[in-house]
Design an enzyme around this catalytic site. Structure first.
Site, PDB file in Angstrom:
ATOM      1  CG  ASN A  68      -6.516  -0.865   0.593  1.00  0.00           C
ATOM      2  OD1 ASN A  68      -5.968  -0.452  -0.524  1.00  0.00           O
ATOM      3  ND2 ASN A  68      -5.887  -1.514   1.669  1.00  0.00           N
ATOM      4  CG  HIS A 122      -3.202   3.439   1.718  1.00  0.00           C
ATOM      5  ND1 HIS A 122      -3.476   3.008   0.499  1.00  0.00           N
ATOM      6  CD2 HIS A 122      -3.402   2.212   2.568  1.00  0.00           C
ATOM      7  CE1 HIS A 122      -3.685   1.822   0.782  1.00  0.00           C
ATOM      8  NE2 HIS A 122      -3.686   1.246   1.748  1.00  0.00           N
ATOM      9  CB  CYS A 134      -0.833  -0.074   1.293  1.00  0.00           C
ATOM     10  SG  CYS A 134      -1.898  -1.180   1.041  1.00  0.00           S
TER      11      CYS A 134
HETATM   12  O1  UT7 Z   1      -3.741  -1.164   3.321  1.00  0.00           O
HETATM   13  C1  UT7 Z   1      -2.954  -1.876   3.962  1.00  0.00           C
HETATM   14  C2  UT7 Z   1      -3.016  -2.077   5.477  1.00  0.00           C
HETATM   15  N1  UT7 Z   1      -4.227  -2.562   6.030  1.00  0.00           N
HETATM   16  C3  UT7 Z   1      -4.980  -1.800   6.878  1.00  0.00           C
HETATM   17  O2  UT7 Z   1      -4.542  -0.729   6.956  1.00  0.00           O
HETATM   18  C4  UT7 Z   1      -6.162  -2.547   7.303  1.00  0.00           C
HETATM   19  C5  UT7 Z   1      -6.182  -2.219   8.836  1.00  0.00           C
HETATM   20  N2  UT7 Z   1      -7.196  -3.004   9.593  1.00  0.00           N
HETATM   21  C6  UT7 Z   1      -8.507  -2.873   9.407  1.00  0.00           C
HETATM   22  O3  UT7 Z   1      -8.855  -1.700   8.316  1.00  0.00           O
HETATM   23  C7  UT7 Z   1      -9.471  -3.580  10.184  1.00  0.00           C
HETATM   24  O4  UT7 Z   1      -8.611  -4.055  11.294  1.00  0.00           O
HETATM   25  C8  UT7 Z   1     -10.519  -4.411   9.578  1.00  0.00           C
HETATM   26  C9  UT7 Z   1     -11.511  -3.523   8.726  1.00  0.00           C
HETATM   27  C10 UT7 Z   1      -9.740  -5.330   8.602  1.00  0.00           C
HETATM   28  C11 UT7 Z   1     -11.230  -5.187  10.400  1.00  0.00           C
HETATM   29  O5  UT7 Z   1     -11.915  -4.181  11.456  1.00  0.00           O
HETATM   30  P1  UT7 Z   1     -11.803  -4.524  13.137  1.00  0.00           P
HETATM   31  O6  UT7 Z   1     -12.569  -3.500  13.595  1.00  0.00           O
HETATM   32  O7  UT7 Z   1     -10.332  -4.279  13.597  1.00  0.00           O
HETATM   33  O8  UT7 Z   1     -12.503  -5.904  13.262  1.00  0.00           O
HETATM   34  P2  UT7 Z   1     -11.824  -7.072  13.898  1.00  0.00           P
HETATM   35  O9  UT7 Z   1     -10.733  -7.564  12.975  1.00  0.00           O
HETATM   36  O10 UT7 Z   1     -11.187  -6.935  15.317  1.00  0.00           O
HETATM   37  O11 UT7 Z   1     -12.827  -8.044  13.963  1.00  0.00           O
HETATM   38  C12 UT7 Z   1     -14.032  -7.995  15.028  1.00  0.00           C
HETATM   39  C13 UT7 Z   1     -15.243  -8.800  14.790  1.00  0.00           C
HETATM   40  C14 UT7 Z   1     -14.662 -10.211  14.915  1.00  0.00           C
HETATM   41  O12 UT7 Z   1     -15.585 -10.974  15.290  1.00  0.00           O
HETATM   42  P3  UT7 Z   1     -15.406 -11.386  17.140  1.00  0.00           P
HETATM   43  O13 UT7 Z   1     -14.223 -12.054  17.133  1.00  0.00           O
HETATM   44  O14 UT7 Z   1     -15.453 -10.099  17.537  1.00  0.00           O
HETATM   45  O15 UT7 Z   1     -16.871 -12.202  17.180  1.00  0.00           O
HETATM   46  C15 UT7 Z   1     -14.541 -10.770  13.288  1.00  0.00           C
HETATM   47  O16 UT7 Z   1     -14.552 -12.127  13.133  1.00  0.00           O
HETATM   48  O17 UT7 Z   1     -15.783  -8.696  13.405  1.00  0.00           O
HETATM   49  C16 UT7 Z   1     -15.827  -9.786  12.943  1.00  0.00           C
HETATM   50  N3  UT7 Z   1     -15.644  -9.681  11.215  1.00  0.00           N
HETATM   51  C17 UT7 Z   1     -16.640  -9.443  10.471  1.00  0.00           C
HETATM   52  N4  UT7 Z   1     -18.181  -9.323  10.857  1.00  0.00           N
HETATM   53  C18 UT7 Z   1     -18.792  -9.231   9.642  1.00  0.00           C
HETATM   54  C19 UT7 Z   1     -14.394  -9.585  10.585  1.00  0.00           C
HETATM   55  N5  UT7 Z   1     -14.937  -9.360   9.156  1.00  0.00           N
HETATM   56  C20 UT7 Z   1     -16.088  -9.426   9.398  1.00  0.00           C
HETATM   57  C21 UT7 Z   1     -16.996  -9.030   8.331  1.00  0.00           C
HETATM   58  N6  UT7 Z   1     -18.439  -8.721   8.496  1.00  0.00           N
HETATM   59  N7  UT7 Z   1     -16.449  -8.778   6.851  1.00  0.00           N
END
Ligand code: UT7
Length: 332
Positions: free
Chosen positions: A286, A256, A116
């Site tokens: 993204n 980004h 990225c």
């Molecule tokens: O560009 C390159 C660099 N990348 C980034 O900068 C990405 C950085 N990370 C992020 O943007 C975020 O971490 C994400 C958007 C990828 C995820 O968001 P989050 O708020 O960090 O969610 P999480 O990974 O902590 O997951 C929270 C919950 C989990 O469920 P439990 O364990 O709390 O029951 C996940 O399983 O959300 C669940 N989850 C989803 N639920 C519905 C994960 N993906 C999804 C989904 N739909 N697509």
């Protein structure tokens, strides 16, 4: 004699026609429009469909768009740098394929792989060739066909990314515009949190690697989020300090597009308001190497000569950085 800087003198872009909406993703994985919108800011993303079309197809379209707008002759292009992690094939470089496609017969060309942050790394690299006096026309492309490396059964990654490419033309200037300053950093210990396991020299493609779904993006989202929020904001603030820029001096932040929450945190750290933040994550998701040139493409008409822009990115590697650009032209 005044110092020669690299000025951005043209912008091009291309996004594929197919729109993958959050609603369609709801039919593919266990997710919801509400979750995706509130956690990321994304509503839809573009997907490149069609046999045998790789990232060079989108890169070439973006360069052709820039050539049509600027009126340059492709034979004048000295160098093409393509920031991508989804080249058509391991070799030759996607930049080589683009050069052939657009008729840049006098150019040399190579790819930059920094996920990225690829576009900002490539922009700084391209600028050096202009500042040194070596070349007069350098094209820097950023783009990815992320759909080629996404597991559409993994809801944690497939909702985030999309396909697209953009480019800029760099030319020398002695006016007080152009790329003024840049700072970059990388940290390979971050590889564990964001990578693609197989397909490289460590784990070449085998039936087993395919069965184990190792040819897809692997991301530990919340770990990456923490590093991204801190480092992107730190470097945006650092480039402001180093150039004695106050929030009021900045016309635009071009961040980004990984997650609206990371973008908001960066803007808040810089003390700038939302109306100065370029954003198109809701439409394209993204696009990895493509996000920043696609922002410049979308916002080009609003930019004025002399506008101070801060560009900032964070991505796989980890890689990150910020660039201070004084915009070089009023859009026609
Ligand atoms: O560009 C390159 C660099 N990348 C980034 O900068 C990405 C950085 N990370 C992020 O943007 C975020 O971490 C994400 C958007 C990828 C995820 O968001 P989050 O708020 O960090 O969610 P999480 O990974 O902590 O997951 C929270 C919950 C989990 O469920 P439990 O364990 O709390 O029951 C996940 O399983 O959300 C669940 N989850 C989803 N639920 C519905 C994960 N993906 C999804 C989904 N739909 N697509």
């Amino acid at each position: 004699m005044s110092k020669v800087r690299a000025a951005i003198t043209g912008v091009g872009g291309y996004v594929p026609d197919y729109i993958l909406t959050n609603q369609e993703l709801e039919t593919m994985v266990e997710t919801s429009d509400e979750w995706i919108t509130s956690r990321t800011g994304i509503k839809e993303r573009r997907i490149l469909k069609g046999e045998n079309l790789g990232v060079s197809y989108m890169g070439a379209k973006a360069v052709q768009n820039m050539i049509a707008k600027t009126g340059i002759d492709p034979k004048e292009i000295d160098l093409i740098i393509f920031a991508t992690i989804t080249p058509d094939m391991p070799f030759p470089a996607a930049a080589n394929l683009v050069a052939a496609e657009v008729g840049a017969v006098n150019a040399f060309s190579f790819d930059v792989g920094a996920a990225c942050s690829g576009f900002i790394y490539a922009l700084t690299t391209g600028a050096q060739f202009i500042e040194s006096g070596a070349y007069k026309k350098v094209v820097v492309i950023g783009g990815d066909k992320m759909s080629a490396i996404l597991d559409y059964t993994d809801r944690t990654t497939c909702i985030i990314f999309g396909d697209g490419a953009g480019c800029v033309l760099l030319e020398p200037t002695t006016e007080d515009v152009g790329i003024v300053d840049s700072i970059h950093k990388s940290d390979g210990t971050g590889a564990q949190f964001l990578h693609m396991k197989a397909g490289g020299s460590r784990i070449p493609a085998t039936h087993e690697s395919v069965d184990a779904r190792q040819h897809f993006v692997y991301q530990e989202g919340s770990a990456v989020f923490k590093f991204a929020v801190t480092n992107m904001a730190d470097f945006a603030a650092k480039i402001m300090d180093r150039n004695k820029l106050k929030a009021d001096d900045i016309a635009w932040l071009a961040p980004h597009q990984a997650n609206k929450r990371i973008i908001d945190a960066t803007a808040s750290r810089m003390g700038i308001t939302e109306d100065k933040v370029m954003m198109n994550i809701e439409r394209y998701g993204n696009t990895t190497g493509g996000t920043i040139p696609l922002l410049l493409w979308d916002y080009e008409k609003k930019l004025k000569k002399g506008d101070n822009l801060v560009i900032a990115a964070f991505g796989g590697g980890f890689t990150w950085g910020a660039i201070y650009v004084k915009w070089a032209y009023d859009s026609k």
